[in-house]
Design a protein around this motif. Sequence first.
Motif, PDB file in Angstrom:
ATOM      1  N   LEU A 204       0.833  -1.200   0.000  1.00 41.11           N
ATOM      2  CA  LEU A 204       0.000   0.000   0.000  1.00 41.11           C
ATOM      3  C   LEU A 204       0.867   1.249   0.000  1.00 41.11           C
ATOM      4  N   ARG A 205       0.422   2.257  -0.729  1.00 38.97           N
ATOM      5  CA  ARG A 205       1.133   3.533  -0.744  1.00 38.97           C
ATOM      6  C   ARG A 205       0.889   4.282   0.565  1.00 38.97           C
ATOM      7  N   PRO A 206       1.871   5.065   1.021  1.00 43.47           N
ATOM      8  CA  PRO A 206       1.677   5.814   2.269  1.00 43.47           C
ATOM      9  C   PRO A 206       0.523   6.805   2.130  1.00 43.47           C
ATOM     10  N   LEU A 207      -0.193   7.019   3.228  1.00 42.71           N
ATOM     11  CA  LEU A 207      -1.300   7.971   3.211  1.00 42.71           C
ATOM     12  C   LEU A 207      -0.756   9.392   3.120  1.00 42.71           C
ATOM     13  N   THR A 238       8.215  -5.168  -8.302  1.00 47.40           N
ATOM     14  CA  THR A 238       7.710  -6.205  -7.394  1.00 47.40           C
ATOM     15  C   THR A 238       6.355  -6.760  -7.831  1.00 47.40           C
ATOM     16  N   SER A 239       5.932  -6.417  -9.040  1.00 47.33           N
ATOM     17  CA  SER A 239       4.704  -6.980  -9.632  1.00 47.33           C
ATOM     18  C   SER A 239       3.465  -6.741  -8.768  1.00 47.33           C
ATOM     19  N   VAL A 240       3.334  -5.533  -8.237  1.00 46.62           N
ATOM     20  CA  VAL A 240       2.170  -5.220  -7.407  1.00 46.62           C
ATOM     21  C   VAL A 240       0.915  -5.208  -8.275  1.00 46.62           C
ATOM     22  N   CYS A 241      -0.117  -5.889  -7.806  1.00 41.97           N
ATOM     23  CA  CYS A 241      -1.372  -5.961  -8.544  1.00 41.97           C
ATOM     24  C   CYS A 241      -2.514  -6.220  -7.565  1.00 41.97           C
ATOM     25  N   VAL A 242      -3.729  -6.121  -8.066  1.00 43.46           N
ATOM     26  CA  VAL A 242      -4.912  -6.464  -7.278  1.00 43.46           C
ATOM     27  C   VAL A 242      -5.327  -7.878  -7.672  1.00 43.46           C
ATOM     28  N   PRO A 243      -5.276  -8.833  -6.750  1.00 40.49           N
ATOM     29  CA  PRO A 243      -5.570 -10.230  -7.102  1.00 40.49           C
ATOM     30  C   PRO A 243      -7.063 -10.448  -7.352  1.00 40.49           C
ATOM     31  N   PRO A 244      -7.420 -11.509  -8.039  1.00 39.23           N
ATOM     32  CA  PRO A 244      -8.839 -11.785  -8.312  1.00 39.23           C
ATOM     33  C   PRO A 244      -9.586 -12.248  -7.063  1.00 39.23           C
ATOM     34  N   TYR A 268     -12.343  -3.397   0.210  1.00 35.27           N
ATOM     35  CA  TYR A 268     -11.554  -3.412  -1.015  1.00 35.27           C
ATOM     36  C   TYR A 268     -10.561  -4.567  -0.970  1.00 35.27           C
ATOM     37  N   ILE A 269     -10.160  -5.004  -2.156  1.00 35.85           N
ATOM     38  CA  ILE A 269      -9.139  -6.045  -2.259  1.00 35.85           C
ATOM     39  C   ILE A 269      -7.773  -5.383  -2.118  1.00 35.85           C
ATOM     40  N   LEU A 270      -6.957  -5.922  -1.243  1.00 32.62           N
ATOM     41  CA  LEU A 270      -5.643  -5.338  -0.975  1.00 32.62           C
ATOM     42  C   LEU A 270      -4.659  -5.682  -2.093  1.00 32.62           C
ATOM     43  N   PRO A 271      -3.957  -4.679  -2.636  1.00 30.02           N
ATOM     44  CA  PRO A 271      -2.929  -4.966  -3.646  1.00 30.02           C
ATOM     45  C   PRO A 271      -1.764  -5.718  -3.025  1.00 30.02           C
ATOM     46  N   ARG A 272      -1.137  -6.572  -3.844  1.00 31.99           N
ATOM     47  CA  ARG A 272      -0.090  -7.454  -3.336  1.00 31.99           C
ATOM     48  C   ARG A 272       1.046  -7.563  -4.344  1.00 31.99           C
ATOM     49  N   ASN A 273       2.203  -8.000  -3.852  1.00 27.93           N
ATOM     50  CA  ASN A 273       3.349  -8.189  -4.746  1.00 27.93           C
ATOM     51  C   ASN A 273       3.433  -9.644  -5.207  1.00 27.93           C
ATOM     52  N   ILE A 274       2.281 -10.181  -5.575  1.00 27.94           N
ATOM     53  CA  ILE A 274       2.201 -11.586  -5.992  1.00 27.94           C
ATOM     54  C   ILE A 274       1.325 -11.641  -7.238  1.00 27.94           C
ATOM     55  N   GLY A 275       1.944 -11.463  -8.399  1.00 26.18           N
ATOM     56  CA  GLY A 275       1.192 -11.313  -9.629  1.00 26.18           C
ATOM     57  C   GLY A 275       0.417 -12.533 -10.061  1.00 26.18           C
ATOM     58  N   PRO A 573       4.105  -0.598   5.903  1.00 22.71           N
ATOM     59  CA  PRO A 573       5.127   0.345   5.416  1.00 22.71           C
ATOM     60  C   PRO A 573       6.089  -0.189   4.362  1.00 22.71           C
ATOM     61  N   GLN A 574       5.880  -1.398   3.857  1.00 27.20           N
ATOM     62  CA  GLN A 574       6.861  -1.999   2.954  1.00 27.20           C
ATOM     63  C   GLN A 574       7.170  -1.109   1.747  1.00 27.20           C
ATOM     64  N   ILE A 575       6.138  -0.628   1.062  1.00 30.07           N
ATOM     65  CA  ILE A 575       6.341   0.191  -0.130  1.00 30.07           C
ATOM     66  C   ILE A 575       7.046   1.499   0.224  1.00 30.07           C
ATOM     67  N   THR A 576       6.676   2.091   1.358  1.00 30.27           N
ATOM     68  CA  THR A 576       7.301   3.344   1.790  1.00 30.27           C
ATOM     69  C   THR A 576       8.794   3.160   2.031  1.00 30.27           C
ATOM     70  N   ILE A 577       9.166   2.081   2.716  1.00 30.01           N
ATOM     71  CA  ILE A 577      10.581   1.822   3.010  1.00 30.01           C
ATOM     72  C   ILE A 577      11.360   1.602   1.717  1.00 30.01           C
ATOM     73  N   MET A 578      10.788   0.833   0.793  1.00 31.41           N
ATOM     74  CA  MET A 578      11.463   0.574  -0.479  1.00 31.41           C
ATOM     75  C   MET A 578      11.631   1.857  -1.287  1.00 31.41           C
ATOM     76  N   ALA A 579      10.597   2.705  -1.286  1.00 31.42           N
ATOM     77  CA  ALA A 579      10.681   3.968  -2.025  1.00 31.42           C
ATOM     78  C   ALA A 579      11.773   4.863  -1.447  1.00 31.42           C
ATOM     79  N   LEU A 580      11.862   4.924  -0.120  1.00 32.24           N
ATOM     80  CA  LEU A 580      12.927   5.714   0.513  1.00 32.24           C
ATOM     81  C   LEU A 580      14.299   5.125   0.202  1.00 32.24           C
TER      82      LEU A 580
END
Length: 597
Positions: A204-207, A238-244, A268-275, A573-580
């Motif tokens: 998830l992107r930081p708020l 990291t292939s982030v997507c919204v799973p079915p 909502y369906i949570l986006p994941r790094n599992i394409g 915070p995974q995406i935030t840490i990676m972006a930093l």
Amino acid sequence: MLYAGVPENDVRAKNLIALERAKRFPKPHRWIYFLTIWFIEWLSPLLFLFRPTKSGKLNNVLFSILIKKLKENRWRLVRMSAFFAFVPLIETLFDEDIDKTKYPEHPLKLLLRDQKFENKDTFDFIIIGTGAGGAPIADQLTKNGYTVAIVEKGGLIDPKPAPQMIEKYYVGQGLTMSMTGGMALVLAGSTIGGTTAINSGTCLRPLNSCLKIWDQDLGTDFSSGTLDPYIEKIELQTSVCVPPKTIQSKSAELFVKGLNKLGFTQSYILPRNIGNCKGSGRCCFGCPMGIKQSTDYAFLPSALKNGAKLFANTQATKILENKMGIKVELQDSNGVKSIMANKLIISCGALYTPDLIRRNKLGSQFKHVGKNMKIHPATKVFAYFPDHYHGPHGIPQGIGFRPSKIPRITLEGIHTPKSMVGQILSAGGDAFNWWMERIDYLSSFGLMIQDRGTGSVREVNSFPWINYKLHPSDVTDIQSGLILIAEAFFAAGAEKVLLPFSGEQQKEFSSVEEMKKFDWNSIKGENLMISGFHPMGTAGMGKIVDVNQKLIGSDRIYISDASVLPNSPGVNPQITIMALSLRLANHLTKKEPHVIN
């Protein structure tokens, strides 16, 4: 064991397995365990039942009463004793079949085997840690032509039953906790890939509301979109997507059904790094299919192909900074060696980075590291649906919902394997057996909160000791979140729910009406069974590092992990840490010449 339904012929073997497991506990817990066993075996029958006999000699009725009195005792130390005593026993009750022939070989396995170090001991950069903060910057630096040494205390993850995964790949074997004002387990990974290898995969992107607070405190401009290019790059790699919906768990399906009946349609369906997720339900114990794009899949293979050297199963013990560069002393099974570099990036995570700084007196603020720790306190509700077989299939954390009336709370799906359920059930005695006997028909859903409180961490004998207490307002919000989850489950047809309360409080409820009669004011922070996810802030921007993540008082050391976050980003915070991490790589590659003295 007999009380739990283990056949008499198997009791001795199961007890021996549990004993061997306890012997592998971290040192402080190992000592506590054997004291606990002595207390429960010899003293507890006398103290709680007034019976001068061993607990093993009690009949089933009395033993059930004793277990209930231990697990639901008003005194926290007694409850903790019961927890430690039962952890290895419960682990042995359910055997998980892991067929490794079904799983693909890890892409790093061959790369690690074929590494050629050629006695090289000098690099442009040394990076300590391979998680969300370390691996992306290692990959980016090697793509820019820099020589990089990566140091990782853990080894390569290998699919095993859930209890063994926790023992081998979680910090402190999953027993890192705070005992201040309750018992909160604080969870993080200790393996190649760090926590990214054993987390839920949620991305998830930081708020923006949280980034604005960062900007106000630091004078930065994160909320204006400066992180967006790095986030987009991370999401792509990291292939982030919204799973079915087809691979959502039964728990998620029932929870959404209940929410809709209550009039809440904003889940909502949570986006994941599992394409190409298969829904195996084991994200938090290492993706067995090798599909989750944790850093050991998404970044490290590329970094190694571009020339990075990965020192796995190796601990950085000493760090020396001088005008000539950085010297790091490493220790592995073969002994001690030293490597040198122009710059050092510490990415050991919020639990271990502080002590590495403190122990080596790095920078000018080393005395203040480890403070201002934030976590996302989390807990869950179990519900019994007699007509719905759950099974292991489905995404563990597939659905999210943010209740508008409790904005700091996020409801997120969660699934726990059979071998781990017994350790976190709040019920004791016969009630514990009742829930365990219906384990295949239990659904669960969790929540986490953007906390108001702060804590601290300090390493003692290589083990992180945490001091953290729930803020009273967080307790109130958590109660509201638990009520909402329970109401949704009842609306979906649950027969009974189990709330995560410790102590003597009522835990089981059979209707919303029964919950309304409950005295919620009786629930304090110490009565909540809490896990603490996403520890952060222990070397925060503006306190220990500057806004470019350089250690204050140092010319050559940077920090890139969750410890630099000035506060919660409001989400996982995974995406935030990676972006930093990529932001820091960009900062360094603009400034660093390829020069080694």
